[in-house]
Write an enzyme that holds these catalytic residues in place. Structure first.
Site, PDB file in Angstrom:
ATOM      1  N   HIS A  49      -6.598  48.806 -20.774  1.00 11.43           N
ATOM      2  CA  HIS A  49      -6.167  48.304 -19.372  1.00 11.43           C
ATOM      3  C   HIS A  49      -6.772  48.503 -18.380  1.00 11.43           C
ATOM      4  O   HIS A  49      -7.852  49.430 -18.217  1.00 11.43           O
ATOM      5  CB  HIS A  49      -4.374  48.731 -19.261  1.00 11.43           C
ATOM      6  CG  HIS A  49      -4.475  50.240 -19.001  1.00 11.43           C
ATOM      7  ND1 HIS A  49      -3.847  50.874 -19.948  1.00 11.43           N
ATOM      8  CD2 HIS A  49      -4.573  50.697 -17.826  1.00 11.43           C
ATOM      9  CE1 HIS A  49      -3.791  52.201 -19.326  1.00 11.43           C
ATOM     10  NE2 HIS A  49      -4.261  51.954 -18.074  1.00 11.43           N
ATOM     11  N   ALA A  50      -6.509  47.823 -17.263  1.00 10.83           N
ATOM     12  CA  ALA A  50      -6.933  48.141 -15.869  1.00 10.83           C
ATOM     13  C   ALA A  50      -5.823  48.013 -14.935  1.00 10.83           C
ATOM     14  O   ALA A  50      -4.718  47.821 -15.310  1.00 10.83           O
ATOM     15  CB  ALA A  50      -7.906  47.032 -15.287  1.00 10.83           C
TER      16      ALA A  50
END
Ligand code: TYD
Length: 135
Positions: A49-50
């Site tokens: 994820h970011a």
């Protein structure tokens, strides 16, 4: 494009009693810390994820992990295997945590409290998001 992360050296004071490390806000970190969390007993790769807004200082207090970091253009793998090596992620960067040793304990100092809305959990969405918001 700015790569979105940097490596910093965390100070260490060693004497015959052992080692001591510390992080002073404003000196070493240019964000205030709202949350501290840690990963341990890692059994499978994590991350994937970011974050849109979150800034983090990440270090391995024990053991070793690899952080695959992707800023939308370039990918690089950083090994964290020392309490004196800090990874600061200061702008949206896709990350995957891999190649951990069974004793790995990863400590994260984060600029915000937990907010699921801040996560980008799809790589395609991350690439789109970067193309809209990055210079
Ligand atoms: P997640 O960020 O997806 O973990 P990782 O990226 O390391 O694989 O978080 C896993 C779960 O824990 C998810 O349900 C959200 C929850 N969580 C919190 O409640 N508070 C926190 O501070 C964090 C980091 C996660």
């Amino acid at each position: 494009m700015d790569q979105g992360y940097k490596i910093i050296q965390i100070p260490r004071i060693s004497d015959n009693r052992g080692d001591l490390s510390f992080v002073e806000l404003n000196q070493l970190l240019d964000f205030s810390v709202q949350r501290v969390y840690w990963l341990y007993g890692i059994k499978t790769p994590r991350g994937g994820h970011a974050h849109k807004k979150l800034k983090q200082l990440i270090f391995s207090a024990h053991g070793s992990v690899h952080f695959l970091l992707d800023n939308g253009k370039n990918r690089k793998t950083i090994q964290l295997n020392s309490p004196q090596t800090g990874l600061v992620i200061y702008s949206p960067t896709w990350r995957e945590i891999t190649h951990f040793t069974s004793d790995a304990t990863v400590i994260i100092l984060a600029s915000e409290v937990y907010d699921e809305e801040d996560y980008i959990r799809s790589h395609d969405e991350f690439i789109q998001w970067k193309s809209h918001f990055s210079i």
